[in-house]
Design a protein around this motif. Structure first.
Motif, PDB file in Angstrom:
ATOM      1  N   PHE A 107     -11.361  -7.900  -7.169  1.00 52.46           N
ATOM      2  CA  PHE A 107     -11.314  -6.623  -6.450  1.00 52.46           C
ATOM      3  C   PHE A 107     -12.368  -6.603  -5.362  1.00 52.46           C
ATOM      4  CE2 PHE A 107     -12.959  -2.098  -6.430  1.00 52.46           C
ATOM      5  CZ  PHE A 107     -11.951  -1.597  -5.628  1.00 52.46           C
TER       6      PHE A 107
ATOM      7  N   MET B 141      -3.868  -2.177 -11.559  1.00 53.78           N
ATOM      8  CA  MET B 141      -5.263  -2.575 -11.385  1.00 53.78           C
ATOM      9  C   MET B 141      -5.662  -3.636 -12.413  1.00 53.78           C
ATOM     10  SD  MET B 141      -8.480  -1.944 -12.911  1.00 53.78           S
ATOM     11  CE  MET B 141      -8.179  -0.451 -13.821  1.00 53.78           C
TER      12      MET B 141
ATOM     13  N   LYS C  57      -5.809   1.857  -1.738  1.00 56.88           N
ATOM     14  CA  LYS C  57      -5.922   0.441  -2.090  1.00 56.88           C
ATOM     15  C   LYS C  57      -4.714  -0.325  -1.568  1.00 56.88           C
ATOM     16  CE  LYS C  57      -8.558   0.999  -6.379  1.00 56.88           C
ATOM     17  NZ  LYS C  57      -8.803   2.438  -6.341  1.00 56.88           N
TER      18      LYS C  57
ATOM     19  N   MET D 271      -8.845  -4.234   5.709  1.00 52.24           N
ATOM     20  CA  MET D 271      -8.593  -4.517   4.292  1.00 52.24           C
ATOM     21  C   MET D 271      -7.997  -5.914   4.089  1.00 52.24           C
ATOM     22  SD  MET D 271      -7.332  -0.812   2.933  1.00 52.24           S
ATOM     23  CE  MET D 271      -7.878  -0.865   1.229  1.00 52.24           C
TER      24      MET D 271
ATOM     25  N   TYR E 241      -2.557  -3.818  -2.703  1.00 57.62           N
ATOM     26  CA  TYR E 241      -2.340  -4.654  -3.885  1.00 57.62           C
ATOM     27  C   TYR E 241      -1.553  -5.884  -3.483  1.00 57.62           C
ATOM     28  CZ  TYR E 241      -3.383  -0.346  -6.421  1.00 57.62           C
ATOM     29  OH  TYR E 241      -3.979   0.784  -6.893  1.00 57.62           O
TER      30      TYR E 241
ATOM     31  N   GLY F  59      -9.951  -1.828  -2.010  1.00 54.25           N
ATOM     32  CA  GLY F  59     -10.007  -0.382  -1.894  1.00 54.25           C
ATOM     33  C   GLY F  59     -11.035   0.050  -0.874  1.00 54.25           C
ATOM     34  N   CYS F  60     -10.885   1.274  -0.413  1.00 57.58           N
ATOM     35  CA  CYS F  60     -11.844   1.864   0.519  1.00 57.58           C
ATOM     36  C   CYS F  60     -12.072   3.319   0.109  1.00 57.58           C
ATOM     37  CB  CYS F  60     -11.351   1.777   1.954  1.00 57.58           C
ATOM     38  SG  CYS F  60      -9.887   2.789   2.312  1.00 57.58           S
TER      39      CYS F  60
ATOM     40  N   GLN G 231       0.862  -1.177   0.000  1.00 58.56           N
ATOM     41  CA  GLN G 231       0.000   0.000   0.000  1.00 58.56           C
ATOM     42  C   GLN G 231       0.897   1.226   0.000  1.00 58.56           C
ATOM     43  OE1 GLN G 231      -0.926   2.483   2.616  1.00 58.56           O
ATOM     44  NE2 GLN G 231      -2.539   3.311   1.338  1.00 58.56           N
TER      45      GLN G 231
ATOM     46  N   TYR H 235     -14.170  -4.036  -2.419  1.00 48.41           N
ATOM     47  CA  TYR H 235     -14.376  -2.619  -2.090  1.00 48.41           C
ATOM     48  C   TYR H 235     -15.063  -2.500  -0.747  1.00 48.41           C
ATOM     49  CZ  TYR H 235     -16.669   1.966  -2.274  1.00 48.41           C
ATOM     50  OH  TYR H 235     -17.139   3.213  -1.967  1.00 48.41           O
TER      51      TYR H 235
ATOM     52  N   ASN I  49     -14.661   4.058  -5.036  1.00 51.02           N
ATOM     53  CA  ASN I  49     -15.089   3.087  -6.036  1.00 51.02           C
ATOM     54  C   ASN I  49     -16.579   2.848  -5.872  1.00 51.02           C
ATOM     55  OD1 ASN I  49     -11.949   2.017  -5.564  1.00 51.02           O
ATOM     56  ND2 ASN I  49     -12.663   1.968  -7.679  1.00 51.02           N
TER      57      ASN I  49
ATOM     58  N   MET J 291      -6.766  -7.023  -4.908  1.00 52.84           N
ATOM     59  CA  MET J 291      -6.747  -5.578  -4.692  1.00 52.84           C
ATOM     60  C   MET J 291      -7.981  -5.229  -3.867  1.00 52.84           C
ATOM     61  SD  MET J 291      -6.689  -2.708  -7.728  1.00 52.84           S
ATOM     62  CE  MET J 291      -8.319  -3.062  -8.358  1.00 52.84           C
TER      63      MET J 291
END
Length: 183
Positions: A140, A134, A104, A45, A106, A58-59, A29, A142, A78, A56
């Protein structure tokens, strides 16, 4: 669990690239130096990544003008419809509205398996590579919760308009196009 790297300040890209080469964790990150996160961001996460198999996660983030944990304007990074196993529609949606790289995590292999690194000497270096990494993700997740605090102040990069920064934004765009053609 934490490694401190002492080095001369040679810019954010050089520091991030060095960190990528030294990282040993499962996920990476990229926290900006003047921002901060909730104490449980990584725990939440990582749990979501492990629970969903996501490459991946994300927030959301909140804009703040003060050094506090007070939630300011929440910015959705997102959309729930982008989450899950990534198919053509979800990739297309993420390309058009990828959100910020800094909110995010990864899977490390996504980044290490790609020879692209942050371009040095320009602002907006994160914009240049966000889509490259990405598009290497297969899944993914979220979390629609603001866990990243994006500090806004008069000296913020995004608030200072100079010829160099405008040229850097264009260079980041050119890199994005070159990366798309390459991969």
């Amino acid at each position: 669990r934490i490694t401190v790297i002492h080095k001369e300040n040679t810019g954010v890209s050089d520091s991030r690239n060095l960190a990528i080469s030294q990282a040993r964790g499962t996920y990476l990150q990229f926290l900006d130096s003047d921002d901060w996160i909730t104490p449980d961001m990584y725990e939440v996460m990582l749990a979501r990544a492990e629970g969903t198999g996501a490459d991946m996660v994300g927030c959301d983030y909140c804009l703040t003008h003060e050094h506090s944990m007070k939630v300011g304007q929440v910015v959705p990074n997102n959309k729930p419809s982008q989450a899950g196993v990534l198919d053509h529609e979800k990739y297309a949606s993420l390309i058009l509205d990828s959100g910020s790289l800094v909110v995010k995590i990864y899977r490390r292999e996504i980044i290490l398996g790609c020879d692209s690194r942050f371009p040095e000497g320009i602002f907006y270096e994160d914009n240049a590579l966000g889509n490259t990494w990405m598009l290497r993700a297969k899944n993914f997740a979220y979390i629609p919760k603001a866990m990243y605090y994006y500090y806004q102040h008069e000296e913020s990069t995004v608030h200072t308009i100079t010829r160099k920064r405008c040229e850097d934004r264009m260079e980041a765009g050119r890199i994005m196009i070159a990366e798309a053609k390459k991969y």
